[in-house]
Design a protein around this motif. Sequence first.
Motif, short mmCIF file in Angstrom:
data_model
loop_
_atom_site.label_atom_id
_atom_site.label_comp_id
_atom_site.label_asym_id
_atom_site.label_seq_id
_atom_site.Cartn_x
_atom_site.Cartn_y
_atom_site.Cartn_z
N VAL A 1 35.21 -17.51 -43.29
CA VAL A 1 33.58 -17.35 -42.79
C VAL A 1 32.72 -18.43 -43.20
CG1 VAL A 1 31.48 -15.99 -43.13
CG2 VAL A 1 33.74 -14.71 -43.24
N ASP A 2 31.93 -19.08 -42.16
CA ASP A 2 31.07 -20.31 -42.18
C ASP A 2 29.76 -19.69 -42.56
OD1 ASP A 2 33.03 -22.08 -41.61
OD2 ASP A 2 33.03 -21.12 -39.31
N ARG B 1 27.80 -19.44 -53.62
CA ARG B 1 27.72 -20.87 -53.28
C ARG B 1 29.06 -21.50 -53.19
NH1 ARG B 1 23.75 -24.29 -53.70
NH2 ARG B 1 22.31 -22.95 -54.98
N GLY B 2 29.49 -22.27 -52.14
CA GLY B 2 30.89 -22.69 -52.06
C GLY B 2 31.76 -21.89 -51.48
N HIS B 3 31.44 -20.54 -51.42
CA HIS B 3 32.47 -19.65 -50.64
C HIS B 3 32.41 -19.79 -49.23
CE1 HIS B 3 33.93 -16.94 -54.31
NE2 HIS B 3 34.00 -18.16 -54.45
N CYS B 4 31.17 -20.13 -48.62
CA CYS B 4 31.06 -20.20 -47.20
C CYS B 4 29.98 -21.39 -47.03
CB CYS B 4 30.55 -18.92 -46.62
SG CYS B 4 28.98 -18.20 -47.44
N GLU B 5 29.77 -21.77 -45.97
CA GLU B 5 28.97 -22.99 -45.70
C GLU B 5 27.48 -22.25 -45.87
OE1 GLU B 5 27.83 -24.93 -41.30
OE2 GLU B 5 29.81 -25.43 -41.94
N THR B 6 27.10 -21.37 -45.43
CA THR B 6 25.60 -20.70 -45.28
C THR B 6 25.76 -19.17 -45.70
OG1 THR B 6 25.00 -22.40 -43.61
CG2 THR B 6 23.82 -20.63 -43.85
N VAL C 1 18.20 -18.19 -48.16
CA VAL C 1 19.42 -18.75 -47.50
C VAL C 1 19.79 -20.09 -48.25
CG1 VAL C 1 20.11 -19.99 -45.21
CG2 VAL C 1 18.23 -18.21 -45.29
N LEU C 2 20.98 -20.06 -48.35
CA LEU C 2 21.79 -20.96 -49.27
C LEU C 2 22.50 -21.85 -48.45
CD1 LEU C 2 21.48 -18.65 -51.14
CD2 LEU C 2 23.20 -19.87 -52.82
N SER C 3 22.65 -23.11 -48.16
CA SER C 3 23.37 -23.90 -47.75
C SER C 3 23.67 -25.15 -48.12
CB SER C 3 22.80 -24.07 -46.09
OG SER C 3 23.78 -24.88 -45.24
N GLY C 4 24.97 -25.49 -48.58
CA GLY C 4 25.28 -26.69 -49.41
C GLY C 4 24.35 -26.66 -50.87
N ASP C 5 23.51 -27.77 -50.93
CA ASP C 5 22.53 -27.73 -51.97
C ASP C 5 21.16 -27.20 -51.61
OD1 ASP C 5 24.55 -28.95 -53.68
OD2 ASP C 5 23.97 -30.95 -52.89
N ASP C 6 20.92 -26.86 -50.54
CA ASP C 6 19.63 -26.32 -50.34
C ASP C 6 19.70 -24.63 -50.37
OD1 ASP C 6 19.09 -28.82 -49.14
OD2 ASP C 6 19.81 -28.64 -47.38
#
Length: 328
Positions: A209-210, A235-240, A252-257
């Motif tokens: 899953v992304d 965090r880190g288990h999927c892109e977003t 919403v988490l995406s990378g460091d954001d």
Amino acid sequence: MAAKFDVVGIGNAIVDVISQTTDEFLAQNGLVKSGMALIDTAQAEALYAKMGPGLEMSGGSAGNTMAGIAVLGGKGAFIGKVANDQLGGVYRHDIRAVGVTFDTPDLTDGTPTGRCLILVTPDGHRTMNTFLGACQQLTPDDIDDDTIRDSQVTYLEGYLWDPPPAKEAFLKAARIAHEAGRKVSLSLSDAFCVHRHHESFLDLVAGHVDILFANETEICALYGTDFDGALRAVRGHCETAVLTRSEKGAVVLSGDDIVAVPAEPVEKVVDTTGAGDLFAAGFLHGYTTGRDLATCARLGAISAAEIISHYGARAQVDLKTLAAKKLG
């Protein structure tokens, strides 16, 4: 390569039967408020006989999301199984009428089209009792390779992660999507699903899953912790990861954001059926049209707010115009 579709959804093709009820009715019938339970034919017939007048409309989580994307102006397709019966015909007509491509062949073995008996209490909370019927007969053969390749995002409905052939269909679709350089999204759907498929959901999220959609209860159930702990775990288990918190808004988490958006104001919550489905529709429409994460989440909040202001999980206003007005 340009995509023919923004999103293709894979999920249960279900006709919703929505009826107003009371907390007392839920207690008398042993129903868990705000939950989802799978029922068999006999249970469906018994509960339906006890329910008050119902509003019938095509539903299903991923189907609702695809309908939302279409009315927002996006290009959506749907893969799901209905029977060659009256409700199946109604479902196929309804979802196509809003602009969603739906070409999955009918089931012809006599199993009826699925339906969900939704009981809505005065506070707007919905309790769902689902008879899956034909939905359970989705197989890898129903996954159209070209449709997956031609979609920016393949959206998987957690409710369908139950019959082994449906799991195989999900994994086949995810593989085709990633081989084509496309994204795969999953909705955890309900804490019931998370508890039922905990380990396999963890593997699915981490390996395939992304973009993950979950509400607060679902994400906490997945990682066995509180919301802050779940934020760290996902965090880190999927892109977003798109995590909704009802009146608290969404994160919403995406990378460091990390992006937090408030819930859209609603004069009165009438029926929460489809709130998460339409949040996903708004977010994915923004995502596939190149919007930033904050705008994607705001589109989700606007879409969800419209849905919970009335009965049923299909928009009663022009969502595209509403979103444009709200976003300025």
